[in-house]
Design an enzyme around this catalytic site. Structure first.
Site, mmCIF file in Angstrom:
data_model
loop_
_atom_site.group_PDB
_atom_site.id
_atom_site.type_symbol
_atom_site.label_atom_id
_atom_site.label_comp_id
_atom_site.label_asym_id
_atom_site.label_seq_id
_atom_site.Cartn_x
_atom_site.Cartn_y
_atom_site.Cartn_z
ATOM 1 N N VAL A 189 -26.075 -34.132 8.114
ATOM 2 C CA VAL A 189 -25.369 -35.410 8.177
ATOM 3 C C VAL A 189 -26.294 -36.436 7.529
ATOM 4 C CG1 VAL A 189 -24.211 -37.101 9.630
ATOM 5 C CG2 VAL A 189 -24.308 -34.703 10.360
ATOM 6 N N GLY A 190 -25.965 -36.873 6.340
ATOM 7 C CA GLY A 190 -26.873 -37.747 5.611
ATOM 8 C C GLY A 190 -26.153 -38.864 4.885
ATOM 9 N N THR A 191 -26.914 -39.896 4.551
ATOM 10 C CA THR A 191 -26.382 -41.025 3.794
ATOM 11 C C THR A 191 -26.742 -40.854 2.327
ATOM 12 O OG1 THR A 191 -26.529 -42.525 5.681
ATOM 13 C CG2 THR A 191 -26.431 -43.531 3.506
ATOM 14 N N GLU A 246 -28.730 -33.733 13.225
ATOM 15 C CA GLU A 246 -28.628 -35.187 13.372
ATOM 16 C C GLU A 246 -27.833 -35.563 14.619
ATOM 17 O OE1 GLU A 246 -29.789 -34.477 9.202
ATOM 18 O OE2 GLU A 246 -28.233 -33.618 10.475
ATOM 19 N N GLU A 265 -30.247 -50.286 -6.301
ATOM 20 C CA GLU A 265 -30.729 -49.393 -5.247
ATOM 21 C C GLU A 265 -31.668 -50.078 -4.251
ATOM 22 O OE1 GLU A 265 -30.633 -46.742 -3.704
ATOM 23 O OE2 GLU A 265 -29.292 -45.411 -4.797
#
EC number: 4.1.1.-
Length: 474
Positions: free
Chosen positions: A162-164, A224, A273
């Site tokens: 589970v990542g951004t 996560e 960014e």
């Protein structure tokens, strides 16, 4: 207090005076991003922003800067909003020790209220999209929790990532996806080696702790969801996504399901960014969206990125400090504290005791080879155990008084770093630097370091006494 969704957290922020509802009509560009950017220029306790009158959109609800202050970050962890940042990091570290906490599976997820499938999918009809910086190549989803599984071990809960990640909307049912050098990139590599598409679920508008853990540098097989439970002090609520069967947050506002199409690439970017610079356009994987599920009147949450400080820095500050601290202490118990607040840990300050001469440099090199350090940690500053790495005047004193550049600055060429690091040359490769600002110990007997002038024993008692007297006077 543990929050099960974004809306309950927004309610708390409003009650605590940490949510500002802007009801006047605003333009989607540049007003939304400019307002979020401005929160980082008005102090460390800026509020979250909620917009519900955006020109050109019908019935849009947009939340920004949700984690964008130390007050909001404290409330996300269930702490008083005036909790000092160092205490937040220390509490974060204590809760880490409760890992793993198994999640709670629930039925009737609120995001099941509405559905688009197949040819009916139209992301533009669900999401009020806008550019975050005027040089962005398009519309982005940049605060999503993206769920994927290891194609070689689909049933391993810990290997479900589970990542951004940053995601560009390039069509009604197409997304360009930047996997960076994280777990989902490993999942994609394994799928493409088999010539297979990689199923994926993209969740938007999540509870505040889920947003924190999705950006946390954890080991490949650490869940996560189990970490979210540890930080919440209660099991994280999850539900089963209908198309992929993946475990997704129960309280999401929107759940997008589809596949990363094997070996297909499209130009993605540029995008402003977290480094404070644009990263240029590159050929990146493409997601084919097959199903969208969403709540009635979904709240669209977005994250402004640019020159610090902004919401991103609050969001990924403590959640980068603590994993590095725990990973280093596992091998070097002498490590006292880690400050990785700056640009997601591209620079790190570590306080440590020393076993012998040269020890601090070894700690610095190990920081560069932790799971997070391999892609980030480009500069490490080492200070003594009695120097607070969160107190920059103390750190600057240590550097100015203890560093002899000839012996205390180590530059290591050609190490890995994430492609988004603007100083990398070529992209993904950079020299890295260690600055040893600790006091030399035997057998390293350089310099003329007499007995240090430390605080008098009564100083701490007097500091507390003065604070009480000042408070009583007010």
């Amino acid at each position: 207090m543990a929050y099960d969704d974004l809306r309950s957290f927004l309610d708390t922020l409003e009650k605590e005076g940490q949510l500002l509802r802007i009801t006047d009509e605003v333009l989607p560009e540049p007003d939304l991003a400019a307002a979020a950017n401005a929160t980082g220029r008005i102090g460390e306790n800026a509020p979250a922003l909620h917009f519900d009158n955006v020109k050109g959109f019908t019935d849009a609800r947009i939340a920004m800067n949700v984690h964008g202050s130390w007050a909001n970050h404290a409330l996300a962890l269930g702490l008083p909003k005036n909790t000092p940042v160092k205490e937040q990091v220390e509490e974060f570290a204590r809760r880490w020790d409760a890992f793993p906490v198994a999640p709670e599976r629930r039925e009737e997820a609120p995001w099941r209220e509405n559905t688009q499938e197949g040819e009916d999918v139209d992301l533009f009809s669900v999401l009020p999209l806008f550019r975050l910086n005027d040089g962005d190549g398009g519309f982005y989803l940049d605060k999503a929790a993206v769920v994927s599984r290891d194609p070689e071990d689909r049933d391993d809960f810990g290997k479900q990532n589970v990542g951004t990640y940053r995601i560009q909307v390039i069509g009604t049912n197409r997304l360009a996806f930047h996997p960076a050098m994280h777990d989902v990139a490993q999942h994609l590599r394994k799928a493409e080696e088999k010539g297979e598409d990689l199923p994926i679920a993209i969740t938007l508008g999540n509870d505040p702790v889920m947003a924190i853990v999705a950006g946390m540098p954890m080991a490949y097989d650490q869940s996560e969801y189990e970490m979210a439970g540890a930080l919440r002090g209660a099991p994280a609520p999850i539900a089963t996504a209908p198309l992929t069967g993946f475990d997704v947050p129960w309280g999401s506002e929107v759940v997008i399901e589809g596949v990363i199409e094997s070996r297909k690439r499209r130009i993605e970017g540029p995008f402003g960014e977290f480094t404070g610079h644009y990263s240029g356009g590159r050929r990146m994987p493409v997601i084919r969206v097959e199903r969208v599920s969403y709540r009635h009147e979904p709240v669209f949450e977005s994250l402004y990125l640019g020159m610090p400080w902004n919401e991103c820095d609050y969001l990924v500050g403590p959640n980068t400090c603590v994993p590095l601290l725990k990973q280093l202490r596992a091998e070097f118990p002498e490590v006292q504290a880690v400050n990785a607040m700056y640009t997601h840990g591209l620079m790190v300050i570590i306080s440590t005791a020393k076993r012998y001469g040269g020890f601090a440099k070894a700690v610095g090199m190990r920081a560069m080879t932790t799971p997070h350090g391999l892609g980030y940690v480009a500069q490490v500053i080492l200070v003594d155990e009695d120097v607070d790495p969160f107190n920059l005047p103390q750190v600057m004193w240590a550097m100015s008084a203890k560093v002899n550049p000839k012996d205390d600055v180590v530059v290591i060429p050609n190490l890995s770093v994430l492609e988004l690091a603007p100083a990398a040359q070529p992209a993904g490769i950079s020299s890295k630097m260690i600055i040893d600002a600790t006091t030399p110990v035997a057998p390293d007997v350089r310099g003329n370091f007499s007995t240090p002038a430390k605080d008098l024993p009564e100083t701490a008692e007097w500091a507390a006494r003065l604070q009480r007297l000042i408070a009583a006077r007010v």
